[in-house]
Design a protein around this motif. Sequence first.
Motif, PDB file in Angstrom:
ATOM      1  N   CYS A 108      -1.931  10.357   5.711  1.00  0.00           N
ATOM      2  CA  CYS A 108      -1.805  10.038   7.141  1.00  0.00           C
ATOM      3  C   CYS A 108      -0.957   8.787   7.338  1.00  0.00           C
ATOM      4  CB  CYS A 108      -3.189   9.816   7.756  1.00  0.00           C
ATOM      5  SG  CYS A 108      -4.196  11.302   7.920  1.00  0.00           S
ATOM      6  N   VAL A 109      -1.258   7.751   6.568  1.00  0.00           N
ATOM      7  CA  VAL A 109      -0.523   6.488   6.698  1.00  0.00           C
ATOM      8  C   VAL A 109       0.941   6.680   6.334  1.00  0.00           C
ATOM      9  CG1 VAL A 109      -0.352   4.123   5.876  1.00  0.00           C
ATOM     10  CG2 VAL A 109      -2.591   5.128   6.249  1.00  0.00           C
ATOM     11  N   GLU A 110       1.208   7.407   5.273  1.00  0.00           N
ATOM     12  CA  GLU A 110       2.592   7.635   4.859  1.00  0.00           C
ATOM     13  C   GLU A 110       3.356   8.429   5.916  1.00  0.00           C
ATOM     14  OE1 GLU A 110       2.044   9.477   1.059  1.00  0.00           O
ATOM     15  OE2 GLU A 110       2.140   7.554  -0.007  1.00  0.00           O
ATOM     16  N   PHE A 122      -3.930   3.123  14.389  1.00  0.00           N
ATOM     17  CA  PHE A 122      -3.405   1.776  14.150  1.00  0.00           C
ATOM     18  C   PHE A 122      -4.443   0.717  14.512  1.00  0.00           C
ATOM     19  CE2 PHE A 122       1.213   3.038  14.061  1.00  0.00           C
ATOM     20  CZ  PHE A 122       1.517   2.368  12.880  1.00  0.00           C
ATOM     21  N   ALA A 123      -5.108   0.910  15.643  1.00  0.00           N
ATOM     22  CA  ALA A 123      -6.077  -0.085  16.113  1.00  0.00           C
ATOM     23  C   ALA A 123      -7.197  -0.270  15.094  1.00  0.00           C
ATOM     24  CB  ALA A 123      -6.647   0.328  17.468  1.00  0.00           C
ATOM     25  N   ARG A 124      -7.686   0.812  14.522  1.00  0.00           N
ATOM     26  CA  ARG A 124      -8.760   0.705  13.533  1.00  0.00           C
ATOM     27  C   ARG A 124      -8.247   0.064  12.240  1.00  0.00           C
ATOM     28  NH1 ARG A 124     -13.547   3.075  14.447  1.00  0.00           N
ATOM     29  NH2 ARG A 124     -13.731   4.474  16.247  1.00  0.00           N
ATOM     30  N   GLU A 125      -7.041   0.411  11.852  1.00  0.00           N
ATOM     31  CA  GLU A 125      -6.478  -0.188  10.638  1.00  0.00           C
ATOM     32  C   GLU A 125      -6.312  -1.688  10.810  1.00  0.00           C
ATOM     33  OE1 GLU A 125      -3.183  -2.095   8.695  1.00  0.00           O
ATOM     34  OE2 GLU A 125      -2.847  -1.102  10.626  1.00  0.00           O
ATOM     35  N   GLN A 126      -5.847  -2.120  11.990  1.00  0.00           N
ATOM     36  CA  GLN A 126      -5.645  -3.536  12.254  1.00  0.00           C
ATOM     37  C   GLN A 126      -6.969  -4.293  12.363  1.00  0.00           C
ATOM     38  OE1 GLN A 126      -2.316  -5.603  13.268  1.00  0.00           O
ATOM     39  NE2 GLN A 126      -2.415  -4.409  11.390  1.00  0.00           N
ATOM     40  N   ALA A 127      -7.992  -3.618  12.849  1.00  0.00           N
ATOM     41  CA  ALA A 127      -9.291  -4.262  13.010  1.00  0.00           C
ATOM     42  C   ALA A 127      -9.991  -4.507  11.680  1.00  0.00           C
ATOM     43  CB  ALA A 127     -10.187  -3.423  13.917  1.00  0.00           C
ATOM     44  N   GLY A 128      -9.566  -3.814  10.625  1.00  0.00           N
ATOM     45  CA  GLY A 128     -10.189  -3.968   9.323  1.00  0.00           C
ATOM     46  C   GLY A 128     -11.318  -2.978   9.130  1.00  0.00           C
ATOM     47  N   GLY A 129     -11.762  -2.856   7.891  1.00  0.00           N
ATOM     48  CA  GLY A 129     -12.852  -1.942   7.588  1.00  0.00           C
ATOM     49  C   GLY A 129     -12.394  -0.569   7.141  1.00  0.00           C
ATOM     50  N   ILE A 134       0.315   0.163   2.516  1.00  0.00           N
ATOM     51  CA  ILE A 134       1.475   1.036   2.716  1.00  0.00           C
ATOM     52  C   ILE A 134       2.243   0.633   3.965  1.00  0.00           C
ATOM     53  CG2 ILE A 134       2.176   3.405   3.268  1.00  0.00           C
ATOM     54  CD1 ILE A 134      -0.157   4.348   1.494  1.00  0.00           C
ATOM     55  N   LEU A 135       1.528   0.391   5.059  1.00  0.00           N
ATOM     56  CA  LEU A 135       2.200   0.011   6.296  1.00  0.00           C
ATOM     57  C   LEU A 135       2.910  -1.330   6.156  1.00  0.00           C
ATOM     58  CD1 LEU A 135      -0.490   1.126   8.897  1.00  0.00           C
ATOM     59  CD2 LEU A 135       1.755   2.162   8.521  1.00  0.00           C
ATOM     60  N   ARG A 136       2.303  -2.242   5.425  1.00  0.00           N
ATOM     61  CA  ARG A 136       2.921  -3.554   5.216  1.00  0.00           C
ATOM     62  C   ARG A 136       4.205  -3.415   4.391  1.00  0.00           C
ATOM     63  NH1 ARG A 136      -1.186  -5.758   3.517  1.00  0.00           N
ATOM     64  NH2 ARG A 136      -0.911  -5.467   1.289  1.00  0.00           N
ATOM     65  N   GLU A 137       4.146  -2.679   3.294  1.00  0.00           N
ATOM     66  CA  GLU A 137       5.285  -2.589   2.391  1.00  0.00           C
ATOM     67  C   GLU A 137       6.418  -1.740   2.955  1.00  0.00           C
ATOM     68  OE1 GLU A 137       3.659  -1.104  -1.226  1.00  0.00           O
ATOM     69  OE2 GLU A 137       2.669  -3.012  -1.763  1.00  0.00           O
ATOM     70  N   ARG A 138       6.073  -0.639   3.589  1.00  0.00           N
ATOM     71  CA  ARG A 138       7.100   0.319   3.995  1.00  0.00           C
ATOM     72  C   ARG A 138       7.589   0.139   5.420  1.00  0.00           C
ATOM     73  NH1 ARG A 138       5.194   6.185   1.982  1.00  0.00           N
ATOM     74  NH2 ARG A 138       7.026   6.692   3.208  1.00  0.00           N
ATOM     75  N   LEU A 139       6.760  -0.455   6.276  1.00  0.00           N
ATOM     76  CA  LEU A 139       7.131  -0.547   7.691  1.00  0.00           C
ATOM     77  C   LEU A 139       7.166  -1.987   8.194  1.00  0.00           C
ATOM     78  CD1 LEU A 139       7.754   0.921  10.337  1.00  0.00           C
ATOM     79  CD2 LEU A 139       5.278   1.139  10.720  1.00  0.00           C
ATOM     80  N   ARG A 140       6.057  -2.683   8.074  1.00  0.00           N
ATOM     81  CA  ARG A 140       5.973  -4.015   8.685  1.00  0.00           C
ATOM     82  C   ARG A 140       6.852  -5.038   7.980  1.00  0.00           C
ATOM     83  NH1 ARG A 140      -0.341  -2.911   9.187  1.00  0.00           N
ATOM     84  NH2 ARG A 140      -0.331  -1.907  11.233  1.00  0.00           N
ATOM     85  N   ALA A 141       6.897  -5.012   6.659  1.00  0.00           N
ATOM     86  CA  ALA A 141       7.690  -6.005   5.929  1.00  0.00           C
ATOM     87  C   ALA A 141       9.176  -5.921   6.268  1.00  0.00           C
ATOM     88  CB  ALA A 141       7.461  -5.871   4.426  1.00  0.00           C
TER      89      ALA A 141
END
Length: 238
Positions: free
Chosen positions: A71-73, A131-138, A146-153
Motif C-alpha cells: 500500500c505504501v509503495e 497518511f493521517a494514521r501513518e503520521q500520527a504514529g502507531g 518507505i515514504l521518507r526515503e522515496r517521497l519525502r526526502a
Amino acid sequence: MSESRRPRRSTESGYACGDETRSKIIDAAIYLFGQHGFAGASTRDIAMRAGVNAPALQYYFDNKEGVYRACVETIADEALQTLGPALSQARQLLERDVPVRALIDAYIDLQCTIADLMFMKGRETDRRLFFAREQAGGEPAIGSQILRERLRAPMNKVSAALLARITGRSEQDPVTVVRMFSLVGQFLAFHTARESMLSLLGWSDIDGENAEFVKANVSAQTRTLLEAWHREDKSARR
C-alpha cells in the motif's frame, strides 16, 4: 519495480489477472487501514472488500505486513508520478545561475503540484486517512521509512535547496527547515482539516474552481513570503 510489488507467482499457476487482483487488494487495504488502522483492519475484511478469497492475500503478499508495505509503495509511486516533472524542473534550475524569480516560480509550482495531489478526485479520502494514521504514529515503521526515503526526502531536499538559494541561508539552517514546513502546512491544513474548511467556506468539495481558488491564494501568500525573505537576505548583505 520493488520486490514487494512484483507478482510472486506466474499467473499460469492458477491466479489469472494477477495485477488486477493485486490492485483490488491494495485499494481495499488502503481504505481499511485508513479507516481502522493497521491493527484494526483484518486480512479477512481486506479480502472481503477486495472481492477475493483470504488465501489470495497470502499468495500475493505473504501476510498483512506485506499488504501494508505494498500500500505504501503504491501511494509513493502514485505521488512521484505527479511530482516528478516539477521536481525535475526545480533540479535543473538549481544547477544553473537563474534569477531569483525563476526559483520562486519553481517553488510555487512544486507547492501547487503537491496541492494537486491533496485535492485529487477519486480515492483521495482513503489516502488522506491512511497518511493521517501513518503520521500520527502507531502504524508499522516500514510505512514511514518507505515514504521518507522515496517521497519525502527527495521532495524536502529540493524544497530546502530552493529556499536556501532564495533566502541566502543554508539548507540545514533550522530557519530554512521551519520555513519549508510552514509553507507546506498552508496546503496541508486544507488536507487534514478538510471538513472544517468546507463548512466554513460553504463548499461541498475542493475541486475545479474551488481548488484553483485555494491554490491561487496560497501561492500569492507564498510568493509574498519568499520575496520578503529574499529582501531580508539582500539587506543583511549590505
